[in-house]
Write an enzyme that holds these catalytic residues in place. Structure first.
Site, mmCIF file in Angstrom:
data_model
loop_
_atom_site.group_PDB
_atom_site.id
_atom_site.type_symbol
_atom_site.label_atom_id
_atom_site.label_comp_id
_atom_site.label_asym_id
_atom_site.label_seq_id
_atom_site.Cartn_x
_atom_site.Cartn_y
_atom_site.Cartn_z
ATOM 1 N N GLU A 98 -3.325 11.363 2.863
ATOM 2 C CA GLU A 98 -4.622 11.221 3.499
ATOM 3 C C GLU A 98 -4.503 10.752 4.945
ATOM 4 O O GLU A 98 -3.614 9.978 5.287
ATOM 5 C CB GLU A 98 -5.472 10.224 2.696
ATOM 6 C CG GLU A 98 -5.582 10.653 1.250
ATOM 7 C CD GLU A 98 -6.603 9.874 0.431
ATOM 8 O OE1 GLU A 98 -6.960 10.359 -0.638
ATOM 9 O OE2 GLU A 98 -7.043 8.791 0.855
ATOM 10 N N CYS A 151 -5.868 7.319 11.832
ATOM 11 C CA CYS A 151 -4.982 6.516 10.995
ATOM 12 C C CYS A 151 -4.108 7.480 10.192
ATOM 13 O O CYS A 151 -4.617 8.229 9.355
ATOM 14 C CB CYS A 151 -5.868 5.657 10.089
ATOM 15 S SG CYS A 151 -4.960 4.616 8.968
ATOM 16 N N CYS A 197 4.093 4.723 -1.432
ATOM 17 C CA CYS A 197 4.768 3.630 -0.729
ATOM 18 C C CYS A 197 5.636 2.894 -1.738
ATOM 19 O O CYS A 197 5.254 2.736 -2.891
ATOM 20 C CB CYS A 197 3.741 2.661 -0.138
ATOM 21 S SG CYS A 197 4.486 1.400 0.930
ATOM 22 N N CYS A 241 2.803 -3.892 -2.396
ATOM 23 C CA CYS A 241 2.058 -5.110 -2.050
ATOM 24 C C CYS A 241 0.936 -5.277 -3.070
ATOM 25 O O CYS A 241 0.292 -4.294 -3.456
ATOM 26 C CB CYS A 241 1.495 -5.010 -0.637
ATOM 27 S SG CYS A 241 2.787 -4.855 0.615
ATOM 28 N N CYS A 286 -2.725 -3.725 -2.401
ATOM 29 C CA CYS A 286 -2.879 -2.401 -1.772
ATOM 30 C C CYS A 286 -2.806 -1.302 -2.823
ATOM 31 O O CYS A 286 -1.847 -1.234 -3.592
ATOM 32 C CB CYS A 286 -1.784 -2.199 -0.730
ATOM 33 S SG CYS A 286 -1.857 -0.577 0.058
ATOM 34 N N GLY A 306 2.048 4.454 3.229
ATOM 35 C CA GLY A 306 3.476 4.329 3.497
ATOM 36 C C GLY A 306 3.859 3.233 4.469
ATOM 37 O O GLY A 306 3.025 2.655 5.152
ATOM 38 N N GLU A 307 5.153 2.959 4.494
ATOM 39 C CA GLU A 307 5.717 1.963 5.412
ATOM 40 C C GLU A 307 6.487 2.733 6.501
ATOM 41 O O GLU A 307 7.576 3.262 6.242
ATOM 42 C CB GLU A 307 6.644 1.029 4.636
ATOM 43 C CG GLU A 307 7.528 0.140 5.484
ATOM 44 C CD GLU A 307 6.792 -0.640 6.580
ATOM 45 O OE1 GLU A 307 5.756 -1.254 6.296
ATOM 46 O OE2 GLU A 307 7.264 -0.626 7.737
ATOM 47 N N SER A 340 2.463 -0.033 12.378
ATOM 48 C CA SER A 340 2.129 -1.214 11.581
ATOM 49 C C SER A 340 3.185 -1.370 10.497
ATOM 50 O O SER A 340 3.498 -0.425 9.784
ATOM 51 C CB SER A 340 0.746 -0.996 10.953
ATOM 52 O OG SER A 340 0.414 -2.073 10.112
ATOM 53 N N SER A 343 1.813 -6.759 9.267
ATOM 54 C CA SER A 343 0.937 -7.073 8.148
ATOM 55 C C SER A 343 1.391 -8.393 7.553
ATOM 56 O O SER A 343 2.285 -8.423 6.717
ATOM 57 C CB SER A 343 1.029 -5.956 7.100
ATOM 58 O OG SER A 343 0.349 -4.816 7.572
ATOM 59 N N HIS A 395 -0.688 -11.437 6.274
ATOM 60 C CA HIS A 395 -1.480 -11.719 5.066
ATOM 61 C C HIS A 395 -1.279 -13.086 4.424
ATOM 62 O O HIS A 395 -1.987 -13.420 3.474
ATOM 63 C CB HIS A 395 -1.287 -10.647 3.983
ATOM 64 C CG HIS A 395 -1.394 -9.255 4.489
ATOM 65 N ND1 HIS A 395 -2.508 -8.811 5.164
ATOM 66 C CD2 HIS A 395 -0.539 -8.205 4.444
ATOM 67 C CE1 HIS A 395 -2.321 -7.546 5.511
ATOM 68 N NE2 HIS A 395 -1.139 -7.157 5.094
ATOM 69 N N ASN A 417 -10.618 -4.916 0.553
ATOM 70 C CA ASN A 417 -11.387 -3.803 -0.023
ATOM 71 C C ASN A 417 -10.982 -3.624 -1.471
ATOM 72 O O ASN A 417 -9.817 -3.339 -1.756
ATOM 73 C CB ASN A 417 -11.100 -2.505 0.739
ATOM 74 C CG ASN A 417 -11.702 -2.527 2.121
ATOM 75 O OD1 ASN A 417 -12.863 -2.893 2.293
ATOM 76 N ND2 ASN A 417 -10.918 -2.172 3.118
ATOM 77 N N CYS A 432 -9.259 0.658 4.403
ATOM 78 C CA CYS A 432 -7.894 0.135 4.280
ATOM 79 C C CYS A 432 -7.570 -0.149 2.822
ATOM 80 O O CYS A 432 -8.341 -0.783 2.125
ATOM 81 C CB CYS A 432 -7.742 -1.203 5.001
ATOM 82 S SG CYS A 432 -8.059 -1.140 6.725
HETATM 83 N N1 SAH Z 1 3.002 -0.406 5.342
HETATM 84 C C1 SAH Z 1 2.405 -0.634 6.627
HETATM 85 C C2 SAH Z 1 1.349 0.395 6.935
HETATM 86 C C3 SAH Z 1 0.118 0.325 6.029
HETATM 87 S S1 SAH Z 1 -1.089 -0.429 6.938
HETATM 88 C C4 SAH Z 1 1.901 -2.052 6.697
HETATM 89 O O1 SAH Z 1 1.930 -2.748 5.694
HETATM 90 O O2 SAH Z 1 1.523 -2.508 7.769
HETATM 91 C C5 SAH Z 1 -2.400 -0.656 5.913
HETATM 92 C C6 SAH Z 1 -3.100 -1.949 6.272
HETATM 93 O O3 SAH Z 1 -4.206 -2.145 5.361
HETATM 94 C C7 SAH Z 1 -2.190 -3.124 6.079
HETATM 95 O O4 SAH Z 1 -2.401 -4.150 6.979
HETATM 96 C C8 SAH Z 1 -2.551 -3.523 4.674
HETATM 97 O O5 SAH Z 1 -2.108 -4.764 4.401
HETATM 98 C C9 SAH Z 1 -4.051 -3.345 4.666
HETATM 99 N N2 SAH Z 1 -4.560 -3.216 3.292
HETATM 100 C C10 SAH Z 1 -3.925 -2.700 2.236
HETATM 101 N N3 SAH Z 1 -4.687 -2.778 1.130
HETATM 102 C C11 SAH Z 1 -5.843 -3.364 1.494
HETATM 103 C C12 SAH Z 1 -7.030 -3.677 0.794
HETATM 104 N N4 SAH Z 1 -7.181 -3.434 -0.507
HETATM 105 N N5 SAH Z 1 -8.034 -4.240 1.497
HETATM 106 C C13 SAH Z 1 -7.897 -4.477 2.810
HETATM 107 N N6 SAH Z 1 -6.789 -4.188 3.523
HETATM 108 C C14 SAH Z 1 -5.764 -3.637 2.873
#
Ligand code: SAH
Length: 379
Positions: free
Chosen positions: A99, A112, A119, A123, A126, A173-174, A205, A227, A229, A306, A349
């Site tokens: 996507e 984006c 991935c 996490c 996610c 993905g990362e 990111s 990221s 968190h 989210n 996200c």
């Molecule tokens: N793997 C990379 C690229 C993905 S970025 C990274 O971790 O940075 C996607 C972003 O959305 C990240 O900052 C991630 O932590 C955030 N994200 C993932 N799941 C989410 C969720 N359920 N609600 C809000 N943000 C989320």
């Protein structure tokens, strides 16, 4: 070169950077300037048929036709949200789907993009991670997302008239786990003969793959988002399992070093912090975060969680978000709160899931669990 081979066994020129194209044209006995010509046709004019590239000789066009390819991703879904956010689902070779999301704002338009099918990091908050992992995207499949969006939205060479002004690697993905292909794609994004985006407006990111971050500054100067968190390792070990390998202090050190390698020394990293109710959203977390970020030139982007099926996590109240924001702002950090966009089309996200032919066992476990819980709610 293996990375750019596509389904017909021919090399796909779509994902090649100018340097790679120059090497290719030299190898087939042509002048290197053909690379710029090809980039303009493909990425600025949207032309993918060699026969239409009229400033090349007929003989060269036939040769390219016979020996190489220009394949763009196949769009299987193109959806527009009530707020103008637009999402494309694209079919990849091998059957999986990824996507890509476009987010229009007043002064800018951000695309984006995804860097992997699924991935491998898992996490806990996610949903992409819950789909498991299939493979890295090729550079053609990464830049192909921009090609598709640029065609759909109109991408003018004139920077003042562009629909897409920014690209962020915040889709599936990362990106640093797919280093070479992401770097090639970034180089095309910033090339004046392709998309001509400023290095400040292309952002990688990462969840914190430290050794790759240490190498990144040698090959590119794009913007960096991390990221984070969580403000301490005990909590981050749970939210971002990669932290067990590369703890916060290492990530801070690598991020600082990356910024230090950039030619213009006033750039800041963006720290992403997903706020989860009762987990990492308390004022003491914010105060701890202020301490952790002390030596990193950065701004902070707060992302209220989210929700997605079968996640026990919840989004904090507006008050809790504002309270967290205040602590950071008072400590002097530029802090923004990411508004949720496109959640009616599952484009927010953490909601990007595509359709991953999983090679791990994670997806099966997750889907079983979702089915069971849906069954229960139906009873
Ligand atoms: N793997 C990379 C690229 C993905 S970025 C990274 O971790 O940075 C996607 C972003 O959305 C990240 O900052 C991630 O932590 C955030 N994200 C993932 N799941 C989410 C969720 N359920 N609600 C809000 N943000 C989320």
């Amino acid at each position: 070169m293996a990375e750019v081979m596509e389904k017909h066994g021919k090399v796909n020129l779509l994902g090649m950077s100018r340097q790679q194209l120059e090497a290719f044209f030299t190898e087939i006995g042509e002048k290197p300037f053909r690379a710029s010509q090809l980039l303009k046709w493909v990425h600025q004019q949207g032309v993918t048929r060699f026969e239409d590239m009229t400033n090349m000789s007929k003989a060269l066009r036939s040769k390219l036709e016979a020996e190489v390819s220009l394949e763009v991703p196949e769009v299987v879904l193109d959806k527009v949200s009530a707020d103008g956010t637009r999402k494309w689902v694209m079919q990849m070779a091998g059957g999986s789907r990824i996507e890509t999301v476009f987010i229009p704002e007043n002064e800018r338009g951000t695309l984006c993009v995804s860097s992997q099918i699924g991935c491998s990091l898992d996490c806990s908050f996610c949903s992409t991670g819950k789909q498991g992992f299939n493979r890295n995207l090729s550079s053609a499949e990464i830049i192909g997302q921009l090609w598709v969006a640029a065609r759909a939205l109109g991408h003018a060479a004139d920077s003042k008239k562009r629909a897409i002004t920014n690209v962020v690697f915040m889709g599936m993905g990362e990106p640093l786990m797919n280093f070479d292909n992401v770097v090639s794609a970034c180089s095309l994004m910033m090339d004046d003969f392709a998309y001509g985006l400023s290095k400040r407006r292309v952002t990688i990111s990462t969840a914190g793959l430290v050794p790759a971050l240490d190498r990144l500054g040698e090959v590119t100067d794009v913007s960096l988002a991390i990221s984070l968190h969580a403000p301490n390792d005990t909590l981050r070990d749970v939210l971002v399992p990669l932290n067990r390998k590369y703890p916060i202090s290492e990530l801070m050190r690598a991020s600082r070093d990356y910024l230090g390698k950039l030619p213009d020394n006033h750039r800041k990293a963006t720290v992403e912090y997903t706020l989860i109710e009762g987990v990492n959203d308390q004022p003491e977390h914010a105060r701890e975060l202020v301490e952790v970020l002390r030596d990193l030139p950065c701004k902070v982007n707060l992302i209220p969680f989210n929700p997605f099926p079968l996640s026990d996590y919840r989004r904090p109240s507006r008050n809790a978000v504002m309270r967290f924001h205040r602590v950071l702002a008072e400590a002097g950090y530029i802090t923004t709160i990411r508004t949720t966009r496109g959640d009616d089309i599952d484009a927010a996200c953490g909601q990007l899931v595509g359709q991953v032919e999983d090679r791990t066992r994670r997806q099966a476990r997750y889907i079983n669990a979702v089915n069971i819980s849906e069954g229960e709610t139906r009873l």
